[in-house]
Design a protein around this motif. Structure first.
Motif, PDB file in Angstrom:
ATOM      1  N   ARG A   1       2.669  -2.771  -7.624  1.00  0.00           N
ATOM      2  CA  ARG A   1       2.850  -4.259  -7.700  1.00  0.00           C
ATOM      3  C   ARG A   1       3.322  -5.575  -6.468  1.00  0.00           C
ATOM      4  N   ARG A   2       4.699  -5.106  -6.760  1.00  0.00           N
ATOM      5  CA  ARG A   2       5.749  -5.799  -6.225  1.00  0.00           C
ATOM      6  C   ARG A   2       4.899  -5.270  -5.091  1.00  0.00           C
ATOM      7  N   ILE A   3       4.811  -4.365  -3.891  1.00  0.00           N
ATOM      8  CA  ILE A   3       4.710  -4.145  -3.065  1.00  0.00           C
ATOM      9  C   ILE A   3       3.688  -4.999  -2.394  1.00  0.00           C
ATOM     10  N   PHE A   4       2.319  -4.970  -3.085  1.00  0.00           N
ATOM     11  CA  PHE A   4       0.617  -5.562  -2.894  1.00  0.00           C
ATOM     12  C   PHE A   4       0.528  -7.074  -3.392  1.00  0.00           C
ATOM     13  N   ASP A   5       1.292  -7.168  -4.008  1.00  0.00           N
ATOM     14  CA  ASP A   5       1.896  -8.497  -4.472  1.00  0.00           C
ATOM     15  C   ASP A   5       2.168  -9.035  -3.258  1.00  0.00           C
ATOM     16  N   SER A   6       3.539  -9.059  -2.232  1.00  0.00           N
ATOM     17  CA  SER A   6       3.994  -9.706  -1.705  1.00  0.00           C
ATOM     18  C   SER A   6       2.694  -9.328  -0.375  1.00  0.00           C
ATOM     19  N   PHE A   7       2.678  -8.546  -0.001  1.00  0.00           N
ATOM     20  CA  PHE A   7       2.178  -8.106   0.928  1.00  0.00           C
ATOM     21  C   PHE A   7       1.004  -9.026   1.672  1.00  0.00           C
ATOM     22  N   THR A   8       1.165  -9.352   2.600  1.00  0.00           N
ATOM     23  CA  THR A   8       0.630 -11.319   3.107  1.00  0.00           C
ATOM     24  C   THR A   8      -0.937 -10.543   4.267  1.00  0.00           C
ATOM     25  N   GLY A   9      -0.906  -9.883   4.251  1.00  0.00           N
ATOM     26  CA  GLY A   9      -1.770  -9.467   5.104  1.00  0.00           C
ATOM     27  C   GLY A   9      -3.370  -9.122   4.145  1.00  0.00           C
ATOM     28  N   ARG A  10      -4.761  -8.357   5.360  1.00  0.00           N
ATOM     29  CA  ARG A  10      -5.746  -8.301   4.304  1.00  0.00           C
ATOM     30  C   ARG A  10      -5.523  -7.070   3.227  1.00  0.00           C
ATOM     31  N   LYS A  11      -5.277  -7.236   2.331  1.00  0.00           N
ATOM     32  CA  LYS A  11      -5.842  -6.543   0.986  1.00  0.00           C
ATOM     33  C   LYS A  11      -6.728  -6.746  -0.311  1.00  0.00           C
TER      34      LYS A  11
ATOM     35  N   GLY B   1      -1.374   7.623  -0.363  1.00  0.00           N
ATOM     36  CA  GLY B   1      -0.145   8.423  -0.993  1.00  0.00           C
ATOM     37  C   GLY B   1       0.693   7.377  -2.142  1.00  0.00           C
ATOM     38  N   CYS B   2       1.298   7.847  -2.851  1.00  0.00           N
ATOM     39  CA  CYS B   2       2.456   7.364  -4.036  1.00  0.00           C
ATOM     40  C   CYS B   2       2.951   6.715  -3.805  1.00  0.00           C
ATOM     41  N   TYR B   3       3.953   7.341  -2.637  1.00  0.00           N
ATOM     42  CA  TYR B   3       5.493   6.759  -2.391  1.00  0.00           C
ATOM     43  C   TYR B   3       5.385   5.088  -2.018  1.00  0.00           C
ATOM     44  N   GLY B   4       6.015   4.118  -2.839  1.00  0.00           N
ATOM     45  CA  GLY B   4       6.320   2.941  -2.722  1.00  0.00           C
ATOM     46  C   GLY B   4       7.475   3.217  -1.813  1.00  0.00           C
ATOM     47  N   ASP B   5       8.469   4.223  -1.422  1.00  0.00           N
ATOM     48  CA  ASP B   5       9.218   3.943  -0.244  1.00  0.00           C
ATOM     49  C   ASP B   5       8.651   4.177   1.694  1.00  0.00           C
ATOM     50  N   LEU B   6       7.246   4.899   1.371  1.00  0.00           N
ATOM     51  CA  LEU B   6       6.706   4.678   2.197  1.00  0.00           C
ATOM     52  C   LEU B   6       6.156   3.890   2.621  1.00  0.00           C
ATOM     53  N   VAL B   7       5.160   3.515   2.061  1.00  0.00           N
ATOM     54  CA  VAL B   7       4.128   2.855   1.355  1.00  0.00           C
ATOM     55  C   VAL B   7       4.914   1.353   2.752  1.00  0.00           C
ATOM     56  N   GLU B   8       5.729   1.341   2.016  1.00  0.00           N
ATOM     57  CA  GLU B   8       6.782  -0.608   2.940  1.00  0.00           C
ATOM     58  C   GLU B   8       7.231  -0.227   4.391  1.00  0.00           C
ATOM     59  N   ALA B   9       7.502   0.986   3.756  1.00  0.00           N
ATOM     60  CA  ALA B   9       7.891   1.676   5.943  1.00  0.00           C
ATOM     61  C   ALA B   9       7.002   1.699   6.719  1.00  0.00           C
ATOM     62  N   THR B  10       5.132   1.226   6.468  1.00  0.00           N
ATOM     63  CA  THR B  10       4.468   1.547   6.829  1.00  0.00           C
ATOM     64  C   THR B  10       3.904   0.119   7.061  1.00  0.00           C
ATOM     65  N   LEU B  11       3.815  -0.603   5.755  1.00  0.00           N
ATOM     66  CA  LEU B  11       2.818  -1.708   6.014  1.00  0.00           C
ATOM     67  C   LEU B  11       3.259  -2.442   7.241  1.00  0.00           C
ATOM     68  N   CYS B  12       4.387  -2.324   7.873  1.00  0.00           N
ATOM     69  CA  CYS B  12       4.222  -3.980   9.336  1.00  0.00           C
ATOM     70  C   CYS B  12       3.626  -2.971  10.307  1.00  0.00           C
ATOM     71  N   HIS B  13       2.537  -1.598  10.192  1.00  0.00           N
ATOM     72  CA  HIS B  13       1.502  -1.133  10.520  1.00  0.00           C
ATOM     73  C   HIS B  13       0.614  -1.424  10.796  1.00  0.00           C
ATOM     74  N   CYS B  14      -0.111  -0.940   9.218  1.00  0.00           N
ATOM     75  CA  CYS B  14      -1.192  -1.508   8.090  1.00  0.00           C
ATOM     76  C   CYS B  14      -2.186  -2.591   8.771  1.00  0.00           C
TER      77      CYS B  14
END
Length: 159
Positions: A141-151, A68-81
């Motif tokens: 961009r902020r979400i992607f750049d701050s994610f420290t896992g596999r990306k 999806g495109c929803y940054g808030d939901l992407v952020e909420a899901t990051l800890c699970h991906c």
């Protein structure tokens, strides 16, 4: 395997997520299906209902692909991906992909109803790089750049 795919409308999220789902036999969640009221175009469900649906999907599936495109939901899901994929093919590619978008019966009652929303969709897509909302390039961009896992970020028309 828990893959989270995000990007602008028309970036290829649904196509990639379906392909990954089929290839790895993963349940697929299109975030549009939990954000919008069923059978209503551009009528958003309550934040509580959206969060509950997302939590239910994640809890009910040990492996998945969510897009999806929803940054808030992407952020909420990051800890699970276990893998984050940012599709960033550029504005022209997104606009062109939207021109060839097939009818989405899960979102629109008819192809004609979908076509009525086309110009508004294209205008919204054009604003992706200027907007500052949670669905914008800046948020993605902020979400992607701050994610420290596999990306990975897929840039260009072959995203």
């Amino acid at each position: 395997m828990k893959i989270l795919v995000f990007g602008n409308s028309g970036s290829g999220k649904s196509t990639l997520a379906r392909r990954l789902g089929e290839q790895h036999q993963l349940p697929h969640l299109d975030l549009d299906s939990i954000v919008w009221e069923p059978g209503k175009v551009a009528v958003q469900r309550s934040p509580e209902a959206i969060a509950a649906s997302l939590a239910d999907f994640i809890a009910g599936n040990p492996r998945w692909v969510i897009e999806g495109c929803y940054g808030d939901l992407v952020e909420a899901t990051l800890c699970h991906c276990t893998e984050l994929i940012f599709l960033n093919p550029g504005l022209d590619a997104c606009l062109e992909h939207n021109r060839h978008r097939p009818w989405e019966p899960q979102k629109y009652a008819s192809k004609e109803a979908q076509d009525e929303m086309f110009l508004a969709l294209q205008d919204w897509v054009r604003g992706y790089y200027e907007r500052q909302d949670p669905w914008s390039y800046h948020a993605h961009r902020r979400i992607f750049d701050s994610f420290t896992g596999r990306k990975s970020e897929r840039v260009g028309t072959g995203a």
